[in-house]
Design a protein around this motif. Structure first.
Motif, PDB file in Angstrom:
ATOM      1  N   VAL A 436       0.858  -1.190   0.000  1.00 54.62           N
ATOM      2  CA  VAL A 436       0.000   0.000   0.000  1.00 54.62           C
ATOM      3  C   VAL A 436       0.892   1.238   0.000  1.00 54.62           C
ATOM      4  O   VAL A 436       1.901   1.287   0.715  1.00 54.62           O
ATOM      5  CB  VAL A 436      -0.935   0.003   1.228  1.00 54.62           C
ATOM      6  N   HIS A 437       0.528   2.258  -0.797  1.00 53.37           N
ATOM      7  CA  HIS A 437       1.313   3.480  -0.922  1.00 53.37           C
ATOM      8  C   HIS A 437       0.426   4.695  -0.661  1.00 53.37           C
ATOM      9  O   HIS A 437      -0.780   4.646  -0.910  1.00 53.37           O
ATOM     10  CB  HIS A 437       1.913   3.597  -2.330  1.00 53.37           C
ATOM     11  N   PRO A 438       1.017   5.799  -0.194  1.00 51.44           N
ATOM     12  CA  PRO A 438       0.246   7.036  -0.052  1.00 51.44           C
ATOM     13  C   PRO A 438      -0.148   7.558  -1.439  1.00 51.44           C
ATOM     14  O   PRO A 438       0.674   7.579  -2.366  1.00 51.44           O
ATOM     15  CB  PRO A 438       1.209   7.996   0.654  1.00 51.44           C
ATOM     16  N   TYR A 439      -1.372   8.000  -1.570  1.00 52.46           N
ATOM     17  CA  TYR A 439      -1.901   8.404  -2.872  1.00 52.46           C
ATOM     18  C   TYR A 439      -1.111   9.569  -3.468  1.00 52.46           C
ATOM     19  O   TYR A 439      -0.813   9.590  -4.674  1.00 52.46           O
ATOM     20  CB  TYR A 439      -3.381   8.778  -2.717  1.00 52.46           C
ATOM     21  N   GLY A 440      -0.742  10.555  -2.632  1.00 48.29           N
ATOM     22  CA  GLY A 440      -0.005  11.704  -3.158  1.00 48.29           C
ATOM     23  C   GLY A 440       1.344  11.289  -3.731  1.00 48.29           C
ATOM     24  O   GLY A 440       1.741  11.733  -4.812  1.00 48.29           O
ATOM     25  N   TRP A 441       2.047  10.433  -3.010  1.00 52.88           N
ATOM     26  CA  TRP A 441       3.342   9.950  -3.502  1.00 52.88           C
ATOM     27  C   TRP A 441       3.160   9.133  -4.765  1.00 52.88           C
ATOM     28  O   TRP A 441       3.908   9.290  -5.729  1.00 52.88           O
ATOM     29  CB  TRP A 441       4.015   9.103  -2.422  1.00 52.88           C
ATOM     30  N   GLU A 464      -8.275   4.118  -2.074  1.00 47.75           N
ATOM     31  CA  GLU A 464      -9.245   4.168  -0.984  1.00 47.75           C
ATOM     32  C   GLU A 464      -9.808   5.586  -0.903  1.00 47.75           C
ATOM     33  O   GLU A 464      -9.262   6.466  -0.236  1.00 47.75           O
ATOM     34  CB  GLU A 464      -8.587   3.768   0.338  1.00 47.75           C
ATOM     35  N   VAL A 465     -10.912   5.808  -1.604  1.00 49.25           N
ATOM     36  CA  VAL A 465     -11.498   7.149  -1.687  1.00 49.25           C
ATOM     37  C   VAL A 465     -12.235   7.520  -0.413  1.00 49.25           C
ATOM     38  O   VAL A 465     -12.496   8.708  -0.156  1.00 49.25           O
ATOM     39  CB  VAL A 465     -12.445   7.240  -2.904  1.00 49.25           C
ATOM     40  N   ALA A 466     -12.610   6.539   0.378  1.00 49.59           N
ATOM     41  CA  ALA A 466     -13.231   6.740   1.691  1.00 49.59           C
ATOM     42  C   ALA A 466     -12.858   5.531   2.527  1.00 49.59           C
ATOM     43  O   ALA A 466     -12.493   4.480   1.979  1.00 49.59           O
ATOM     44  CB  ALA A 466     -14.760   6.877   1.563  1.00 49.59           C
ATOM     45  N   PRO A 467     -12.891   5.630   3.860  1.00 49.63           N
ATOM     46  CA  PRO A 467     -12.491   4.496   4.701  1.00 49.63           C
ATOM     47  C   PRO A 467     -13.211   3.205   4.311  1.00 49.63           C
ATOM     48  O   PRO A 467     -14.437   3.132   4.335  1.00 49.63           O
ATOM     49  CB  PRO A 467     -12.871   4.947   6.108  1.00 49.63           C
ATOM     50  N   GLY A 468     -12.434   2.210   3.897  1.00 52.35           N
ATOM     51  CA  GLY A 468     -12.994   0.926   3.508  1.00 52.35           C
ATOM     52  C   GLY A 468     -13.605   0.888   2.128  1.00 52.35           C
ATOM     53  O   GLY A 468     -14.077  -0.165   1.690  1.00 52.35           O
ATOM     54  N   GLU A 469     -13.597   2.024   1.408  1.00 50.49           N
ATOM     55  CA  GLU A 469     -14.204   2.076   0.066  1.00 50.49           C
ATOM     56  C   GLU A 469     -13.095   2.256  -0.975  1.00 50.49           C
ATOM     57  O   GLU A 469     -12.466   3.303  -1.059  1.00 50.49           O
ATOM     58  CB  GLU A 469     -15.200   3.239  -0.030  1.00 50.49           C
ATOM     59  N   TRP A 470     -12.863   1.201  -1.751  1.00 54.22           N
ATOM     60  CA  TRP A 470     -11.791   1.195  -2.741  1.00 54.22           C
ATOM     61  C   TRP A 470     -12.378   1.366  -4.139  1.00 54.22           C
ATOM     62  O   TRP A 470     -13.351   0.711  -4.492  1.00 54.22           O
ATOM     63  CB  TRP A 470     -11.009  -0.120  -2.679  1.00 54.22           C
ATOM     64  N   ALA A 488      -4.307   9.090   1.443  1.00 50.42           N
ATOM     65  CA  ALA A 488      -5.171   7.937   1.163  1.00 50.42           C
ATOM     66  C   ALA A 488      -4.317   6.780   0.648  1.00 50.42           C
ATOM     67  O   ALA A 488      -3.218   6.975   0.120  1.00 50.42           O
ATOM     68  CB  ALA A 488      -6.241   8.311   0.141  1.00 50.42           C
ATOM     69  N   SER A 489      -4.813   5.581   0.801  1.00 49.90           N
ATOM     70  CA  SER A 489      -4.060   4.394   0.407  1.00 49.90           C
ATOM     71  C   SER A 489      -4.340   4.027  -1.050  1.00 49.90           C
ATOM     72  O   SER A 489      -5.457   4.168  -1.534  1.00 49.90           O
ATOM     73  CB  SER A 489      -4.430   3.208   1.307  1.00 49.90           C
ATOM     74  N   VAL A 490      -3.303   3.538  -1.726  1.00 47.33           N
ATOM     75  CA  VAL A 490      -3.446   3.025  -3.086  1.00 47.33           C
ATOM     76  C   VAL A 490      -2.657   1.727  -3.178  1.00 47.33           C
ATOM     77  O   VAL A 490      -1.587   1.592  -2.581  1.00 47.33           O
ATOM     78  CB  VAL A 490      -2.961   4.055  -4.141  1.00 47.33           C
ATOM     79  N   ARG A 491      -3.207   0.759  -3.883  1.00 50.33           N
ATOM     80  CA  ARG A 491      -2.567  -0.551  -4.021  1.00 50.33           C
ATOM     81  C   ARG A 491      -2.901  -1.123  -5.389  1.00 50.33           C
ATOM     82  O   ARG A 491      -3.848  -0.687  -6.059  1.00 50.33           O
ATOM     83  CB  ARG A 491      -3.051  -1.506  -2.929  1.00 50.33           C
ATOM     84  N   LEU A 492      -2.125  -2.108  -5.819  1.00 44.27           N
ATOM     85  CA  LEU A 492      -2.411  -2.795  -7.070  1.00 44.27           C
ATOM     86  C   LEU A 492      -3.700  -3.611  -6.928  1.00 44.27           C
ATOM     87  O   LEU A 492      -3.913  -4.282  -5.912  1.00 44.27           O
ATOM     88  CB  LEU A 492      -1.268  -3.721  -7.456  1.00 44.27           C
ATOM     89  N   TRP A 493      -4.521  -3.525  -7.936  1.00 46.88           N
ATOM     90  CA  TRP A 493      -5.738  -4.346  -7.991  1.00 46.88           C
ATOM     91  C   TRP A 493      -5.345  -5.799  -8.240  1.00 46.88           C
ATOM     92  O   TRP A 493      -4.410  -6.088  -8.978  1.00 46.88           O
ATOM     93  CB  TRP A 493      -6.620  -3.818  -9.123  1.00 46.88           C
ATOM     94  N   HIS A 494      -6.062  -6.715  -7.605  1.00 48.61           N
ATOM     95  CA  HIS A 494      -5.844  -8.151  -7.831  1.00 48.61           C
ATOM     96  C   HIS A 494      -7.198  -8.814  -8.051  1.00 48.61           C
ATOM     97  O   HIS A 494      -8.149  -8.550  -7.306  1.00 48.61           O
ATOM     98  CB  HIS A 494      -5.131  -8.783  -6.629  1.00 48.61           C
ATOM     99  N   PRO A 495      -7.325  -9.680  -9.056  1.00 46.05           N
ATOM    100  CA  PRO A 495      -8.639 -10.300  -9.330  1.00 46.05           C
ATOM    101  C   PRO A 495      -9.169 -11.120  -8.164  1.00 46.05           C
ATOM    102  O   PRO A 495     -10.381 -11.348  -8.074  1.00 46.05           O
ATOM    103  CB  PRO A 495      -8.363 -11.180 -10.562  1.00 46.05           C
ATOM    104  N   LEU A 496      -8.287 -11.550  -7.266  1.00 42.34           N
ATOM    105  CA  LEU A 496      -8.730 -12.339  -6.120  1.00 42.34           C
ATOM    106  C   LEU A 496      -9.670 -11.539  -5.221  1.00 42.34           C
ATOM    107  O   LEU A 496     -10.527 -12.107  -4.541  1.00 42.34           O
ATOM    108  CB  LEU A 496      -7.501 -12.805  -5.324  1.00 42.34           C
ATOM    109  N   ARG A 497      -9.512 -10.208  -5.220  1.00 42.48           N
ATOM    110  CA  ARG A 497     -10.335  -9.362  -4.348  1.00 42.48           C
ATOM    111  C   ARG A 497     -11.588  -8.841  -5.054  1.00 42.48           C
ATOM    112  O   ARG A 497     -12.334  -8.055  -4.465  1.00 42.48           O
ATOM    113  CB  ARG A 497      -9.515  -8.172  -3.851  1.00 42.48           C
ATOM    114  N   SER A 498     -11.808  -9.224  -6.309  1.00 46.35           N
ATOM    115  CA  SER A 498     -12.904  -8.654  -7.093  1.00 46.35           C
ATOM    116  C   SER A 498     -13.952  -9.703  -7.437  1.00 46.35           C
ATOM    117  O   SER A 498     -13.655 -10.906  -7.474  1.00 46.35           O
ATOM    118  CB  SER A 498     -12.363  -8.035  -8.387  1.00 46.35           C
ATOM    119  N   GLU A 499     -15.157  -9.216  -7.719  1.00 42.36           N
ATOM    120  CA  GLU A 499     -16.216 -10.093  -8.180  1.00 42.36           C
ATOM    121  C   GLU A 499     -15.946 -10.522  -9.618  1.00 42.36           C
ATOM    122  O   GLU A 499     -15.326  -9.779 -10.393  1.00 42.36           O
ATOM    123  CB  GLU A 499     -17.567  -9.368  -8.102  1.00 42.36           C
ATOM    124  N   PRO A 500     -16.399 -11.714 -10.016  1.00 37.41           N
ATOM    125  CA  PRO A 500     -16.151 -12.185 -11.392  1.00 37.41           C
ATOM    126  C   PRO A 500     -16.616 -11.204 -12.467  1.00 37.41           C
ATOM    127  O   PRO A 500     -15.947 -11.051 -13.489  1.00 37.41           O
ATOM    128  CB  PRO A 500     -16.942 -13.494 -11.453  1.00 37.41           C
TER     129      PRO A 500
END
Length: 782
Positions: A436-441, A464-470, A488-500
């Motif tokens: 996870v990285h800071p959004y500004g950086w 993470e545009v709002a707490p718990g909302e990615w 705010a937090s930013v991370r790489l998207w992974h299909p494991l965390r997403s709906e089909p």
């Protein structure tokens, strides 16, 4: 009734004592930590010639001690030192850190161990080679000032100024501080201690100060060799002990990510890799490899780039090949140091459009009437312009009058491309650590960086545009990034965390926009725990019982950063467990495999279980599969699937051997699809409608069906092997690449997918096939 610890203690001390059958593999979990300490002292006295029952107990005790932290009574502490003396006298060596560890975890007043300590030091000082010098200094301090002075004098003799400085530093520390640093003692340079030992050293000011002095002294020495102030002798710039000490100093500095290191790399690496004469030798090949081994433990982007730069300039014929092997593990390790891995210098580049393209990283340099343009798209390229018009090559006046500039820019292109490779590996490695990285950086140093943007903008990110909302975003396809605070937090998207449905949508978008990702992300395979794995609990048989081309799999293991011993038909070469750490070293996966047989000049291996371990208090503990983080499990199994899928003999269209191997080949060549083959199927479903052969192709279960004029063909999506309808006759074919075949857009790199499409293009136009060996098979099967 005699307790378990008492029975085991008696068995270790009395060979004739009979144990019950259930004690042959004793469960030591009921034994207290203090009892375990006493057992370990007794077990350490057991020699190789002891009765089998005693040896089995010794192994059980040592295994338990490696997973727990034994405690010691004062009597057990003294007994441990006496056991070390006995070991030295009987076997010529003893692990001094066991004695220091016993004192560290003593449950009462520290006993007087000066007498056995003095005996141990005197024993070692008579040896030609002193192992565990840090621990020896700590033990010498327990024996008194006179013994410590003798140890310092002996350890400083004929080892070079760098090691003498190190010994003086260690000798001046307190016994407790010496014990902490003894954790990085190494018997030889090829084995690195566990991370906690390095972290303790990196927190010690005196050793940190020594580390900088030592590395700068090494760079000063190589500068002097290049200047002719020190006579040049191939591979003699440093003593063996200095190389070990410099490796330790470098690891401490790398772990701390010291800001002065990049400048030092620019001096030291060329100094140890290039002779000051035209000779194809090195001032210190051994130190160069030790630097790379340090990078395997604690890499930084600057060090990786410096190693790749030296790799291109070293004159010794065998060194580049060895560096390439070692760098594969470095890349894998860098991927798991998210705190430093994504750091990238700008090198004077700006962001600007080139030739009407989207904004890319650009560097412009004048050369008389001409201008050099280095642009970073997928890779960095150097072109030349005059009056804004691009030229085909380097203009003659530039070659004549600006030789240094041309050389500088070509080296810059190589350096940038090396950094892009490093960045790609680091980004993909973030999939396992959920970095996870800071959004500004992230917005300025990654998405907006003139060099990094070419990679970063083609990847899907979650903000993470709002707490718990990615919110997931693909910068290449979105003109505006979402509004979010800089922290705010930013991370790489992974299909494991997403709906089909969301995964399918991203795959459709990439295909429609023809966006090729730097690594497989949207089409990334997902591996979930199966009911069978829930039953086996601590191991997976998902990829067991496959026959593979061993050399090919061994190369893949190394390429993906796995560690494995070479197997073969020799003693101890029949089986191994390849391993790799994930999640910043907190998890380890082990892939078991055994050497099987020869197949002509090729070697075969058989695959077996996959197991996972978690690091607990510095030791590995086997962990049930259900407790492994889903990302770690999925990414590890993805690697194993790759090893099996690429190297299995089922993927060899030329396999003709009989026997059990042929039975396996026939069973597996057209088996149910693995996760990687399913991802290939999904990609084909999107690619085929856009191709000129679309009306001749359909997907049917495990196969791509291709309708030719002579026959209809079924290409298996896993092995790429071919059957012909109507009776499923096998067609052996290794086609040459057709014109235009390489121009087909693929959303990710996949050699098997390219092979399947290559065969599809060939078979869809089967009347144009000129290869008689293929035509004979088709006509026989039609």
């Amino acid at each position: 009734m005699m307790g378990l610890a008492a029975r085991l203690m008696r068995a270790l001390n009395e060979p004739e004592f009979a144990l019950e059958d259930e004690d042959r593999h004793p469960d030591l979990s009921p034994v207290s930590d203090e009892e375990l300490g006493s057992l370990l002292v007794a077990a350490y006295r057991v020699g190789a010639s002891a009765p089998h029952a005693m040896t089995r107990i010794r192994f059980a005790v040592e295994d338990a001690a490696s997973r727990r932290r034994p405690r010691y009574t004062p009597d057990a502490c003294r007994a441990m030192f006496e056991a070390l003396v006995h070991k030295c006298q009987e076997h010529g060596w003893a692990d001094l850190t066991l004695g220091l560890g016993a004192l560290e975890r003593c449950t009462g007043p520290l006993p007087d161990v000066s007498e056995p300590s003095r005996t141990l030091v005197e024993f070692w000082l008579e040896k030609d080679t002193v192992r565990q010098p840090y621990a020896l200094l700590a033990v010498a301090g327990l024996a008194g000032d006179g013994t410590l002075r003798a140890a310092v004098e002996r350890l400083s003799r004929d080892v070079g100024s760098i090691v003498a400085d190190e010994i003086a530093v260690i000798a001046g520390l307190s016994p407790a501080e010496q014990k902490l640093l003894s954790g990085i003692d190494r018997e030889h340079r090829f084995v690195s201690p566990l991370a906690p030992a390095w972290r303790r050293s990196a927190d010690h000011p005196a050793y940190v100060a020594f580390a900088r002095r030592a590395l700068e002294a090494a760079a000063d020495r190589t500068d002097a060799i290049r200047a002719g102030e020190i006579p040049y002798r191939a591979d003699k710039a440093f003593t063996d002990r200095e190389i070990t000490s410099l490796g330790q100093a470098l690891r401490v500095a790398l772990l701390r990510d010291e800001p002065w290191l990049p400048e030092l790399f620019d001096r030291l690496l060329p100094g140890i890799a290039l002779a000051p004469t035209p000779a194809k030798t090195l001032p210190s090949q051994a130190l160069l490899y030790e630097v790379v081994r340090a990078a395997q433990d604690y890499p930084t982007p600057e060090l990786v780039t410096a190693i790749r730069t030296v790799r291109r300039t070293v004159r010794h014929a065998g060194v580049p090949k060895q560096l390439d092997k070692m760098l594969k593990k470095v890349d894998a390790a860098l991927a798991e140091r998210a705190d430093v891995a994504l750091r990238l210098p700008r090198l004077g580049f700006d962001t600007a459009p080139v030739s009407g393209s989207a904004a890319v990283g650009v560097l412009r340099r004048p050369a008389g009437d001409y201008q050099a343009v280095v642009a970073v798209t997928d890779t960095a390229t150097l072109t030349w312009q005059k009056d804004g018009r691009p030229l085909r090559g380097v203009p003659a006046p530039v070659r004549r009058d600006h030789t240094a500039l041309v050389k500088e820019l070509r080296e810059l292109v190589k350096r940038v491309n090396a950094q892009l490779v490093t960045l790609t590996r680091a980004l993909e490695g973030g999939c396992t650590v959920d970095a996870v990285h800071p959004y500004g950086w992230w917005r300025t140093e990654l998405a907006g960086h003139p060099l990094a943007r070419t990679l970063v903008r083609r990847l899907i990110w979650e903000i993470e545009v709002a707490p718990g909302e990615w919110r997931a975003v693909l910068p290449e396809a979105d003109q505006h990034l979402p509004d979010a605070p800089d922290d705010a937090s930013v991370r790489l998207w992974h299909p494991l965390r997403s709906e089909p449905a969301a995964v399918r949508a991203w795959r459709d978008l990439l295909t429609e926009r023809r966006i090729r990702q730097p690594f497989k992300q949207a089409f990334r395979e997902i591996y979930l725990l199966t009911p069978a794995e829930e039953q086996t609990r601590v191991y997976s048989n998902r990829f067991a019982a496959h026959l593979v081309h061993y050399r090919r799999m061994f190369a893949l293991l190394r390429a993906r950063g796995w560690t494995s011993d070479r197997l073969g038909p020799w003693d101890g070469g029949d089986g191994d467990e390849a391993e790799r750490t994930f999640a910043a070293g907190e998890w380890r996966v082990r892939f078991f495999h055994t050497w099987a047989d020869w197949a002509g000049d090729d070697e075969l291996a058989s695959t077996d279980q996959v197991r996972f371990d978690r690091r607990v208090e510095g030791a590995w503990r086997e962990t049930p599969l259900a407790d492994v983080p889903p990302l770690v499990f999925s990414e590890a199994m993805r690697d194993v699937d790759l090893f099996v899928g690429v190297s299995s003999i089922a993927s060899d269209p030329d396999w003709t051997d009989g026997g059990p191997e042929r039975t396996y080949w026939e069973r597996t060549s057209f088996a149910e699809l693995t996760e990687s083959a399913e991802a290939r199927r999904e990609a084909l479903a999107r690619i085929l409608p856009r191709l000129k052969l679309a009306d001749r192709c359909t997907l049917d279960g495990r196969f791509l069906i291709v309708r030719g004029d002579l026959c209809t063909y079924k290409i298996h999506l896993g092995s790429a092997n071919i059957l012909m309808e109507p009776d499923d006759a096998y067609l052996c074919i290794v086609p040459a690449r057709r014109p235009g075949d390489g121009k087909v857009f693929l959303p990710f790199e996949d050699d098997r997918l390219s092979l399947i499409l290559s065969k599809a293009f060939l078979l869809a136009a089967d009347t144009e096939i000129a290869d008689e060996s293929i035509l004979i098979q088709i006509k026989r099967g039609a």
